[in-house]
Design a protein around this motif. Structure first.
Motif, PDB file in Angstrom:
ATOM      1  N   PRO A  10      25.824   7.329 110.967  1.00 49.56           N
ATOM      2  CA  PRO A  10      25.688   8.705 110.493  1.00 49.56           C
ATOM      3  C   PRO A  10      27.015   9.460 110.508  1.00 49.56           C
ATOM      4  O   PRO A  10      27.876   9.201 111.337  1.00 49.56           O
ATOM      5  CB  PRO A  10      24.695   9.332 111.483  1.00 49.56           C
ATOM      6  CG  PRO A  10      24.695   8.446 112.665  1.00 49.56           C
ATOM      7  CD  PRO A  10      25.156   7.093 112.234  1.00 49.56           C
ATOM      8  N   ALA A  11      27.139  10.418 109.583  1.00 47.49           N
ATOM      9  CA  ALA A  11      28.330  11.268 109.513  1.00 47.49           C
ATOM     10  C   ALA A  11      28.320  12.263 110.671  1.00 47.49           C
ATOM     11  O   ALA A  11      27.269  12.559 111.250  1.00 47.49           O
ATOM     12  CB  ALA A  11      28.355  12.006 108.176  1.00 47.49           C
ATOM     13  N   LYS A  12      29.481  12.788 111.001  1.00 52.04           N
ATOM     14  CA  LYS A  12      29.587  13.750 112.105  1.00 52.04           C
ATOM     15  C   LYS A  12      28.739  14.986 111.851  1.00 52.04           C
ATOM     16  O   LYS A  12      28.093  15.509 112.764  1.00 52.04           O
ATOM     17  CB  LYS A  12      31.039  14.142 112.336  1.00 52.04           C
ATOM     18  CG  LYS A  12      31.864  13.047 112.947  1.00 52.04           C
ATOM     19  CD  LYS A  12      33.296  13.493 113.184  1.00 52.04           C
ATOM     20  CE  LYS A  12      34.112  12.338 113.729  1.00 52.04           C
ATOM     21  NZ  LYS A  12      35.513  12.713 113.954  1.00 52.04           N
ATOM     22  N   THR A  13      28.722  15.474 110.597  1.00 56.34           N
ATOM     23  CA  THR A  13      27.910  16.660 110.280  1.00 56.34           C
ATOM     24  C   THR A  13      26.429  16.361 110.455  1.00 56.34           C
ATOM     25  O   THR A  13      25.666  17.208 110.893  1.00 56.34           O
ATOM     26  CB  THR A  13      28.185  17.151 108.865  1.00 56.34           C
ATOM     27  OG1 THR A  13      27.963  16.091 107.941  1.00 56.34           O
ATOM     28  CG2 THR A  13      29.598  17.656 108.712  1.00 56.34           C
ATOM     29  N   PHE A  14      26.026  15.143 110.100  1.00 56.32           N
ATOM     30  CA  PHE A  14      24.639  14.706 110.273  1.00 56.32           C
ATOM     31  C   PHE A  14      24.301  14.694 111.766  1.00 56.32           C
ATOM     32  O   PHE A  14      23.261  15.224 112.185  1.00 56.32           O
ATOM     33  CB  PHE A  14      24.477  13.321 109.655  1.00 56.32           C
ATOM     34  CG  PHE A  14      23.090  12.743 109.684  1.00 56.32           C
ATOM     35  CD1 PHE A  14      22.032  13.361 110.315  1.00 56.32           C
ATOM     36  CD2 PHE A  14      22.838  11.537 109.037  1.00 56.32           C
ATOM     37  CE1 PHE A  14      20.774  12.808 110.324  1.00 56.32           C
ATOM     38  CE2 PHE A  14      21.577  10.975 109.041  1.00 56.32           C
ATOM     39  CZ  PHE A  14      20.548  11.626 109.690  1.00 56.32           C
ATOM     40  N   MET A  15      25.181  14.107 112.563  1.00 51.62           N
ATOM     41  CA  MET A  15      24.938  14.029 114.002  1.00 51.62           C
ATOM     42  C   MET A  15      24.827  15.420 114.622  1.00 51.62           C
ATOM     43  O   MET A  15      24.009  15.646 115.517  1.00 51.62           O
ATOM     44  CB  MET A  15      26.067  13.252 114.692  1.00 51.62           C
ATOM     45  CG  MET A  15      26.077  11.780 114.351  1.00 51.62           C
ATOM     46  SD  MET A  15      24.649  10.908 115.001  1.00 51.62           S
ATOM     47  CE  MET A  15      25.032  10.920 116.724  1.00 51.62           C
ATOM     48  N   GLY A  16      25.633  16.377 114.122  1.00 48.42           N
ATOM     49  CA  GLY A  16      25.584  17.729 114.639  1.00 48.42           C
ATOM     50  C   GLY A  16      24.259  18.408 114.367  1.00 48.42           C
ATOM     51  O   GLY A  16      23.781  19.211 115.171  1.00 48.42           O
ATOM     52  N   GLU A  17      23.636  18.089 113.242  1.00 46.21           N
ATOM     53  CA  GLU A  17      22.350  18.692 112.896  1.00 46.21           C
ATOM     54  C   GLU A  17      21.183  18.068 113.644  1.00 46.21           C
ATOM     55  O   GLU A  17      20.176  18.726 113.874  1.00 46.21           O
ATOM     56  CB  GLU A  17      22.120  18.572 111.392  1.00 46.21           C
ATOM     57  CG  GLU A  17      23.049  19.418 110.559  1.00 46.21           C
ATOM     58  CD  GLU A  17      22.812  19.258 109.071  1.00 46.21           C
ATOM     59  OE1 GLU A  17      21.708  18.846 108.672  1.00 46.21           O
ATOM     60  OE2 GLU A  17      23.754  19.548 108.298  1.00 46.21           O
TER      61      GLU A  17
END
Length: 90
Positions: free
Chosen positions: A81-88
């Motif tokens: 997963p992308a970092k932005t995905f992980m943040g959400e």
């Protein structure tokens, strides 16, 4: 969430017929599988990457027969997963 749930959600949010959405989702998955089968990674910015990981040869044990077997080197599909995905998701 299942593939049917995804199709229903997209159809509801966009107003596109379920049959069209289903075909699009199927073609997307075929494209990803085809790329990974060729050893090519798939990068989706803001979502993540479907990648091919290379596993090295290793020795394993069959406990019931008390023998050692060699598992050859092989490739496996994985999702990062992308970092932005992980943040959400947190």
């Amino acid at each position: 969430m299942t593939k049917a749930d995804i199709v229903n959600e997209i159809s509801k949010n966009t107003g596109i017929e379920k049959a069209v959405v289903l075909e699009t989702v199927e073609k997307f998955m075929e494209s990803v599988k085809g790329s990974l089968a060729k050893g090519e990674n798939v990068y989706l910015r803001g979502f993540g990457s479907f990648i091919v990981k290379k596993r090295a040869q290793k020795t394993a044990r069959n406990i019931s027969k008390n023998t050692t077997i060699i598992i050859p080197a092989h490739n496996i599909p994985a999702f990062k997963p992308a970092k932005t995905f992980m943040g959400e998701v947190k």
